[in-house]
Design a protein around this motif. Sequence first.
Motif, PDB file in Angstrom:
ATOM      1  N   ASP A 115       0.654   5.645   1.795  1.00 41.35           N
ATOM      2  CA  ASP A 115       0.142   6.223   3.221  1.00 41.35           C
ATOM      3  C   ASP A 115      -0.205   7.378   2.449  1.00 41.35           C
ATOM      4  O   ASP A 115      -1.875   7.776   3.016  1.00 41.35           O
ATOM      5  CB  ASP A 115       1.378   7.013   4.106  1.00 41.35           C
ATOM      6  N   VAL A 174      -5.475  -4.690  12.517  1.00 42.31           N
ATOM      7  CA  VAL A 174      -5.329  -5.314  11.708  1.00 42.31           C
ATOM      8  C   VAL A 174      -6.204  -6.631  12.365  1.00 42.31           C
ATOM      9  O   VAL A 174      -7.373  -7.783  11.915  1.00 42.31           O
ATOM     10  CB  VAL A 174      -4.530  -5.816  11.183  1.00 42.31           C
ATOM     11  N   ARG A 209      -2.376   4.034   9.192  1.00 43.03           N
ATOM     12  CA  ARG A 209      -3.410   3.477   8.149  1.00 43.03           C
ATOM     13  C   ARG A 209      -3.025   3.026   6.998  1.00 43.03           C
ATOM     14  O   ARG A 209      -3.677   1.511   6.777  1.00 43.03           O
ATOM     15  CB  ARG A 209      -4.072   4.524   7.361  1.00 43.03           C
ATOM     16  N   GLY A 210      -1.889   3.386   6.604  1.00 42.38           N
ATOM     17  CA  GLY A 210      -1.212   2.385   5.407  1.00 42.38           C
ATOM     18  C   GLY A 210      -0.934   1.067   5.914  1.00 42.38           C
ATOM     19  O   GLY A 210      -1.058   0.314   4.580  1.00 42.38           O
ATOM     20  N   SER A 228       1.166  -1.417  -0.033  1.00 39.95           N
ATOM     21  CA  SER A 228      -0.293   0.270   0.355  1.00 39.95           C
ATOM     22  C   SER A 228       0.804   1.280  -0.179  1.00 39.95           C
ATOM     23  O   SER A 228       1.818   1.003   0.113  1.00 39.95           O
ATOM     24  CB  SER A 228      -1.040  -0.008   1.215  1.00 39.95           C
ATOM     25  N   SER A 284      -1.764  -0.629   7.922  1.00 45.15           N
ATOM     26  CA  SER A 284      -2.991  -1.408   8.584  1.00 45.15           C
ATOM     27  C   SER A 284      -3.901  -2.306   6.516  1.00 45.15           C
ATOM     28  O   SER A 284      -4.266  -3.027   6.440  1.00 45.15           O
ATOM     29  CB  SER A 284      -3.865  -0.505   8.806  1.00 45.15           C
ATOM     30  N   HIS A 285      -3.551  -0.980   5.807  1.00 40.38           N
ATOM     31  CA  HIS A 285      -3.959  -1.005   4.174  1.00 40.38           C
ATOM     32  C   HIS A 285      -3.007  -2.576   3.667  1.00 40.38           C
ATOM     33  O   HIS A 285      -3.829  -2.948   2.934  1.00 40.38           O
ATOM     34  CB  HIS A 285      -4.247  -0.480   3.478  1.00 40.38           C
ATOM     35  N   GLN A 333      -3.535  -5.656   5.233  1.00 41.13           N
ATOM     36  CA  GLN A 333      -5.376  -6.280   4.910  1.00 41.13           C
ATOM     37  C   GLN A 333      -5.162  -6.941   3.826  1.00 41.13           C
ATOM     38  O   GLN A 333      -5.696  -7.944   3.649  1.00 41.13           O
ATOM     39  CB  GLN A 333      -5.967  -5.569   5.296  1.00 41.13           C
ATOM     40  N   ASN A 334      -4.494  -6.276   3.202  1.00 41.18           N
ATOM     41  CA  ASN A 334      -4.327  -6.077   1.315  1.00 41.18           C
ATOM     42  C   ASN A 334      -3.203  -7.607   1.530  1.00 41.18           C
ATOM     43  O   ASN A 334      -3.846  -8.536   0.355  1.00 41.18           O
ATOM     44  CB  ASN A 334      -3.320  -5.642   0.980  1.00 41.18           C
TER      45      ASN A 334
END
Length: 423
Positions: A272, A328, A284-285, A270, A287-288, A291-292
């Motif tokens: 940011d 996450v 947040r980035g 990801s 976390s993405h 999750q990815n």
Amino acid sequence: MSSTNRTVVVTGIGATTPLGGDATSTWEGLIAGRSGVKPLEQDWAADQAVRIAAPVAVEPTEVIPRPQARRLDRSAQFALIAAQEAWKDAGFEAKAGEDSTVDPDRLGAVIASGIGGVTTLLDQYDVLKEKGVRRVSPHTVPMLMPNGPSANVGLAVGARAGVHTPVSACASGAEAIGYAIEMIRSGRADVVVAGGTEAAIHPLPIAAFGNMMAMSKNNENPQGASRPYDAGRDGFVLGEGAGVIVLESAEHAAKRGARVYAEAVGQGISADAHDIVQPEPEGRGISHALQNLLDRNDLDPAEIVHVNAHATSTPAGDIAELKALRKVFGDDADHMAVSATKSMTGHLLGGAGGVETVATVLALYHRVAPPTINVENLDPEAEANADVVRGEARKLPVEGRIAALNDSFGFGGHNVVLAFRTV
């Protein structure tokens, strides 16, 4: 051959780092909790605000013949040493084409560097200014190119399926390994040599990072300067070196009877979109990216028992990463032993993801997590969000299938998470 679901495994590892000239000595240093940080002894260091760094334990000219070394930037020297070790460790006797177990048209190389041949560029500019045009080395351009390390590794092993150089700051080495996994999964290659390298211990980068207030100025205590998660941490310590692994399709590895260290489960990526330097404070980035990783790969969070964290020893970055893990994984984060190996190696920038992948794979293979050293006063936010391995190495579960993550993040907001699993 085309496929999108092939299992990818790690069959070879190599490294040259501040803790040792190969993967074995590096791993021994990590488990022992030994720091590779030293005072800078060069004359130019006297005027620097930062006078410490983590140089490689074994100079490359002790391994590579001097005539060859003179044609390679220091970053390429590191990459070649680590790649040759990984290649041999994987069981290959010679370069592709000469070794009948690997087809050169099915072999790739992906070696990253965050900065490339910066020492060559700056040193040759000094030659130009001080000695004139005719004294500039004719090898300068191939030496300073960011793809120089990857190109030289590709030449050494005979790779013809593709030779690539991701450049994404301190996430570069991890991105290279993620790209290599996809090369095998997509059917482009059966074997890929992948990792990261960096050689930036030079007055200009150190002055620049120092003026950014990004580096520790704990010059009086070099070995205690890199202290991820400590409440008094004041920045990273610059390191140098390379880490390289050999990735292979499980089918190809089985056909030649190769020893397998771990399965390379996949990657999560990801950005940011927050700041060119500062991490997004809530992670947040990151976390993405996590999750990815989960969304795109067959990975059960309950399997993950270890995280080799990016954790550079900066006040903001260390905590943002742990917040992302907690967000996450929730309660599953409680059983993840978090190690910050930069506390021992320093921060290898584009080489970090390669070296820390080697550490992550060996942690699974030996079922032990390296310690995070120099944590005298654990940051309360770190304590609230993660189980940090401190002081001594910790045994991981000895039975069943377990997995581990390697996190890498870089200036520009680049986030890469790699996952590996026991076989």
